[in-house]
Design a protein around this motif. Structure first.
Motif, PDB file in Angstrom:
ATOM      1  N   HIS A   2      11.125  16.551  31.083  1.00  0.00           N
ATOM      2  CA  HIS A   2      10.924  16.853  29.674  1.00  0.00           C
ATOM      3  C   HIS A   2       9.663  16.153  29.177  1.00  0.00           C
ATOM      4  O   HIS A   2       9.419  14.987  29.500  1.00  0.00           O
ATOM      5  CB  HIS A   2      12.123  16.400  28.841  1.00  0.00           C
ATOM      6  CG  HIS A   2      13.355  17.217  29.070  1.00  0.00           C
ATOM      7  ND1 HIS A   2      13.466  18.528  28.649  1.00  0.00           N
ATOM      8  CD2 HIS A   2      14.530  16.923  29.675  1.00  0.00           C
ATOM      9  CE1 HIS A   2      14.654  19.001  28.985  1.00  0.00           C
ATOM     10  NE2 HIS A   2      15.317  18.048  29.607  1.00  0.00           N
ATOM     11  N   LEU A   3       8.869  16.886  28.391  1.00  0.00           N
ATOM     12  CA  LEU A   3       7.633  16.357  27.804  1.00  0.00           C
ATOM     13  C   LEU A   3       6.696  15.833  28.895  1.00  0.00           C
ATOM     14  O   LEU A   3       5.978  14.859  28.706  1.00  0.00           O
ATOM     15  CB  LEU A   3       7.953  15.260  26.778  1.00  0.00           C
ATOM     16  CG  LEU A   3       8.964  15.652  25.687  1.00  0.00           C
ATOM     17  CD1 LEU A   3       9.202  14.495  24.733  1.00  0.00           C
ATOM     18  CD2 LEU A   3       8.486  16.887  24.926  1.00  0.00           C
ATOM     19  N   GLN A   4       6.721  16.490  30.051  1.00  0.00           N
ATOM     20  CA  GLN A   4       5.850  16.184  31.173  1.00  0.00           C
ATOM     21  C   GLN A   4       5.391  17.501  31.799  1.00  0.00           C
ATOM     22  O   GLN A   4       6.012  18.546  31.580  1.00  0.00           O
ATOM     23  CB  GLN A   4       6.581  15.348  32.228  1.00  0.00           C
ATOM     24  CG  GLN A   4       6.973  13.950  31.783  1.00  0.00           C
ATOM     25  CD  GLN A   4       7.702  13.207  32.894  1.00  0.00           C
ATOM     26  OE1 GLN A   4       8.914  13.319  33.056  1.00  0.00           O
ATOM     27  NE2 GLN A   4       6.943  12.453  33.674  1.00  0.00           N
ATOM     28  N   PRO A   5       4.326  17.476  32.606  1.00  0.00           N
ATOM     29  CA  PRO A   5       3.868  18.710  33.260  1.00  0.00           C
ATOM     30  C   PRO A   5       4.672  19.040  34.512  1.00  0.00           C
ATOM     31  O   PRO A   5       4.149  19.148  35.617  1.00  0.00           O
ATOM     32  CB  PRO A   5       2.403  18.401  33.592  1.00  0.00           C
ATOM     33  CG  PRO A   5       2.381  16.922  33.803  1.00  0.00           C
ATOM     34  CD  PRO A   5       3.358  16.367  32.801  1.00  0.00           C
ATOM     35  N   GLY A   6       5.978  19.163  34.330  1.00  0.00           N
ATOM     36  CA  GLY A   6       6.896  19.593  35.370  1.00  0.00           C
ATOM     37  C   GLY A   6       7.944  20.471  34.712  1.00  0.00           C
ATOM     38  O   GLY A   6       8.035  20.527  33.478  1.00  0.00           O
ATOM     39  N   PRO A  57      19.443  16.089  33.469  1.00  0.00           N
ATOM     40  CA  PRO A  57      19.971  14.946  32.711  1.00  0.00           C
ATOM     41  C   PRO A  57      20.711  15.435  31.478  1.00  0.00           C
ATOM     42  O   PRO A  57      20.124  16.020  30.564  1.00  0.00           O
ATOM     43  CB  PRO A  57      18.711  14.153  32.353  1.00  0.00           C
ATOM     44  CG  PRO A  57      17.607  15.159  32.347  1.00  0.00           C
ATOM     45  CD  PRO A  57      17.980  16.219  33.335  1.00  0.00           C
ATOM     46  N   LEU A  58      22.013  15.197  31.443  1.00  0.00           N
ATOM     47  CA  LEU A  58      22.838  15.777  30.382  1.00  0.00           C
ATOM     48  C   LEU A  58      22.599  15.149  29.022  1.00  0.00           C
ATOM     49  O   LEU A  58      23.045  15.690  28.009  1.00  0.00           O
ATOM     50  CB  LEU A  58      24.321  15.664  30.756  1.00  0.00           C
ATOM     51  CG  LEU A  58      24.773  16.528  31.934  1.00  0.00           C
ATOM     52  CD1 LEU A  58      26.275  16.406  32.128  1.00  0.00           C
ATOM     53  CD2 LEU A  58      24.389  17.988  31.724  1.00  0.00           C
ATOM     54  N   GLY A  59      21.882  14.025  28.978  1.00  0.00           N
ATOM     55  CA  GLY A  59      21.543  13.450  27.685  1.00  0.00           C
ATOM     56  C   GLY A  59      20.682  14.364  26.830  1.00  0.00           C
ATOM     57  O   GLY A  59      20.600  14.198  25.611  1.00  0.00           O
ATOM     58  N   TRP A  60      20.031  15.317  27.471  1.00  0.00           N
ATOM     59  CA  TRP A  60      19.199  16.285  26.750  1.00  0.00           C
ATOM     60  C   TRP A  60      19.946  17.574  26.420  1.00  0.00           C
ATOM     61  O   TRP A  60      19.376  18.474  25.803  1.00  0.00           O
ATOM     62  CB  TRP A  60      17.977  16.647  27.595  1.00  0.00           C
ATOM     63  CG  TRP A  60      16.968  15.560  27.757  1.00  0.00           C
ATOM     64  CD1 TRP A  60      17.029  14.508  28.620  1.00  0.00           C
ATOM     65  CD2 TRP A  60      15.751  15.410  27.037  1.00  0.00           C
ATOM     66  NE1 TRP A  60      15.913  13.720  28.491  1.00  0.00           N
ATOM     67  CE2 TRP A  60      15.101  14.255  27.520  1.00  0.00           C
ATOM     68  CE3 TRP A  60      15.128  16.150  26.019  1.00  0.00           C
ATOM     69  CZ2 TRP A  60      13.884  13.809  27.033  1.00  0.00           C
ATOM     70  CZ3 TRP A  60      13.909  15.714  25.542  1.00  0.00           C
ATOM     71  CH2 TRP A  60      13.295  14.546  26.042  1.00  0.00           C
TER      72      TRP A  60
END
Length: 338
Positions: free
Chosen positions: A52-56, A82-85
């Motif tokens: 998240h918020l990365q170039p992947g 990651p279930l936190g998102w």
């Protein structure tokens, strides 16, 4: 449990799906083509990391949906989401949809804990509930219940012209039985075994009981899981880079990549005291010897080898081809067909 010379039952690979933020389409298209290649080479599974918020890849479910239309056999997984998102109910709807499209080939892997960089993103992600969100194991159990078809609403039937279901739709039978948990600690390995989920053992563990020996720690996790869930599946994921058909320029770049990352090996990182496995680089003969000597590898019957970050498409073609044609056979693996 496999010993040296015993056949590896399943071999998969994992990719982060790197892309150029200024022009993201080519990177995403490369990921689709890499998985298509993996299917042709006979890999059993292809897994996407979640960034998240990365170039992947930020939306593996969307990419996997595309892959259901470009592949027919290879199993498709996330390692890990990651279930936190995530909202477990909404994620269950997405996973059910992709599994239906894939004909029952989805292998969802998840983890828990606060989102990465939570202090910097919580006002955007959970502007009203950040302080009360539960980022523990219950989030996994909620997802598992919804995938299983347990009640998600107290309304079912026809109301006017609308038809409502009390479970997540579409429901894909068997999907709940293919849920994996990515655990990096002894506690997580034990919890995963107790819940009857499958265990993804990756290239990261937590330094526990004063030890910093990665293979020994990971082997302890796998033993603990197996004691509680003798029939569950376990998979190991290490960064493995075969060089059998690599050019001189590729071998030099690969060597520089591994050397750059090696400084952190054996040294606990951050407040979580994370330990990273040594990236493995060499010919398939050399890699097979090192894997058979690895205490964690000796305890699994399937692997998901992680592709290195930020390489060119042609590099991944070479690495996957060498894995399938040289390394896999040395580990006793047989390519899938049909």
């Amino acid at each position: 449990m496999p010993q040296q010379g015993a056949p590896l039952r399943r071999m998969g690979f994992l990719t982060i799906g790197s892309f150029d933020p200024a022009d993201p389409r080519p990177g995403h298209e490369s990921t689709l083509r890499v998985v298509e290649l993996g299917e042709r080479l006979g890999f059993d599974s292809a897994w996407l990391r979640h960034r998240h918020l990365q170039p992947g890849i930020s939306s593996p479910v969307a990419v996997l949906a595309a892959l259901t239309q470009r592949t027919t056999r290879i199993h498709l997984g996330t390692a890990v989401t990651p279930l936190g998102w995530e909202n477990p109910l909404r994620l269950a709807e997405d996973l059910g949809t992709v599994d239906v499209l894939a004909g029952g080939r989805l292998q969802p892997g998840v983890s828990v804990g606060p989102p990465m960089q939570f202090e910097h993103v919580k006002s955007s992600l959970y502007p009203d509930t950040a302080d009360v969100e539960d980022f523990g194991y219950e989030r996994v159990l909620r997802l598992h219940r919804f995938l299983r078809g347990d009640e998600a609403s107290d309304v079912a039937g026809t109301q006017g012209v609308e038809v409502f279901s009390d479970r997540v739709e579409p429901h894909s039978p068997g999907l709940a039985d293919r849920l994996w948990y990515g655990g990096a600690s002894l506690r997580s390995a034990q919890w995963t075994g107790q819940q009857g989920l499958h265990l993804l053992a990756s290239s990261v563990v937590r330094a526990e009981d004063g030890s910093t020996d990665f293979p020994t720690i990971q082997a302890a996790h796998l033993h603990a899981y197996r004691e509680l869930n003798p029939t569950g599946r376990t998979s190991q994921g290490l960064v493995v880079i075969p060089t059998d058909s690599a050019s001189a320029a590729q071998r030099e770049r690969y060597r520089a990549y591994v050397e750059h990352r090696s400084a952190r090996v054996g040294v606990p990182q951050g407040p979580g005291r994370l330990l990273f496995a040594q990236d493995l680089l060499g010919t398939s003969a050399e890699l097979a010897e090192r894997l058979w000597a690895d205490a964690g590898f000796q305890l699994v019957e399937e692997v998901v080898f992680a592709l290195p970050f930020g390489f060119e498409h042609e590099d991944y073609v070479q690495i996957l081809t060498d894995m399938a044609t040289h390394l896999g056979p040395r580990l006793g693996w047989t390519p899938a067909t049909g």
